[in-house]
Design a protein around this motif. Structure first.
Motif, PDB file in Angstrom:
ATOM      1  N   CYS A  49       7.258  -8.341   9.232  1.00 55.09           N
ATOM      2  CA  CYS A  49       8.267  -9.276   8.709  1.00 55.09           C
ATOM      3  C   CYS A  49       9.561  -8.475   8.643  1.00 55.09           C
ATOM      4  O   CYS A  49       9.512  -7.247   8.805  1.00 55.09           O
ATOM      5  CB  CYS A  49       7.834  -9.829   7.344  1.00 55.09           C
TER       6      CYS A  49
ATOM      7  N   SER B 249      -0.594 -14.774   1.908  1.00 59.84           N
ATOM      8  CA  SER B 249      -0.365 -13.394   2.323  1.00 59.84           C
ATOM      9  C   SER B 249      -0.533 -13.245   3.828  1.00 59.84           C
ATOM     10  O   SER B 249      -1.192 -14.061   4.478  1.00 59.84           O
ATOM     11  CB  SER B 249      -1.331 -12.466   1.591  1.00 59.84           C
ATOM     12  N   THR B 250       0.082 -12.202   4.341  1.00 54.19           N
ATOM     13  CA  THR B 250      -0.099 -11.805   5.739  1.00 54.19           C
ATOM     14  C   THR B 250      -0.996 -10.574   5.743  1.00 54.19           C
ATOM     15  O   THR B 250      -0.767  -9.650   4.963  1.00 54.19           O
ATOM     16  CB  THR B 250       1.266 -11.423   6.364  1.00 54.19           C
TER      17      THR B 250
END
Ligand code: MD6
Ligand code: FE
Length: 207
Positions: free
Chosen positions: A12, A159-160
């Motif tokens: 990200c 969440s990632t």
């Protein structure tokens, strides 16, 4: 997730994964020396619970947790001595990883060492005990695989997942610097060189 270059992934904005960036065989030799001077210990949280992960530090400052809370200290409370110096190989690796992720002039003064056995985990947290949030955190994984997760500026939310393997380096800067993150409970497995354990080194500019 975005592939920037082969082996370089933007998880990200501000968070970059450098796959297989570190030579962990070399790091392990230095790590042994550091731990001979500042042994692993199980710290207590401010609520008095033991952390499941065992920790130590090297560099001018070390991160500690006890009944008074979280902070950086120049003296190791276990030995009563300054934390062992940060090996120059550690410093070079951290600087080069920061640079590869787009952060110039990273000069860490603290390296937190985390030691995980299968079954241990690290709950969602922010790293906010440092003074300068413009400096990134550089995180190096060694040993068995772990599933890291990143949420965002709030503790709650989707969440990632990022799988971290031996030699992977994760650089946390920019807007991601304050994101909540953690490590899922480690599955039992064995790494051919490091055995059934995981090490994580996080390089920080604490002051
Ligand atoms: C770990 N890492 O990978 C725990 N914090 O074992 C962290 O908590 C962490 O990887 C800040 C920046 C990068 C990290
Ligand atoms: Fe963290």
């Amino acid at each position: 997730m975005k592939d920037l270059f082969p082996g370089v992934v933007e998880v990200c904005p501000g968070m970059v994964l450098l796959n297989d960036f570190a030579d962990t065989a070399e790091l392990a030799t230095e790590l042994e020396r550091v731990l001979a001077a500042a042994p692993l210990r199980q710290m207590q949280t401010s609520r008095g619970f033991p952390m499941s992960v065992r920790t130590s530090n090297c560099g001018q400052l070390g991160w500690i947790s006890d009944r008074q809370g979280y902070r950086y200290t120049a003296i190791d409370p276990v030995t009563g001595k300054p934390w062992p110096a940060m090996p120059s190989m550690f410093q070079t690796l951290a600087e080069q990883a920061a640079l590869a992720a787009g952060f110039d002039h990273f000069k860490p003064d603290a390296c937190l060492i985390n030691y995980y056995l299968p079954g241990t985990q690290m709950g969602a947290h922010q790293d906010r005990d440092e003074m300068d949030f413009t400096a990134p955190i550089v995180s190096v994984s060694m040993g068995i695989d772990a599933r890291f997760f990143v949420i965002g500026p709030e503790r709650q939310g989707p969440s990632t997942a990022v799988d971290l393997r031996d030699g992977d380096v994760l650089v946390f800067g920019g807007p991601a610097r304050r994101f909540y993150h953690g490590v899922r409970r480690l599955k039992a497995s064995e790494h051919p060189r490091h055995g059934a354990v995981r090490w994580n080194l996080t390089f920080r500019k604490a002051r």
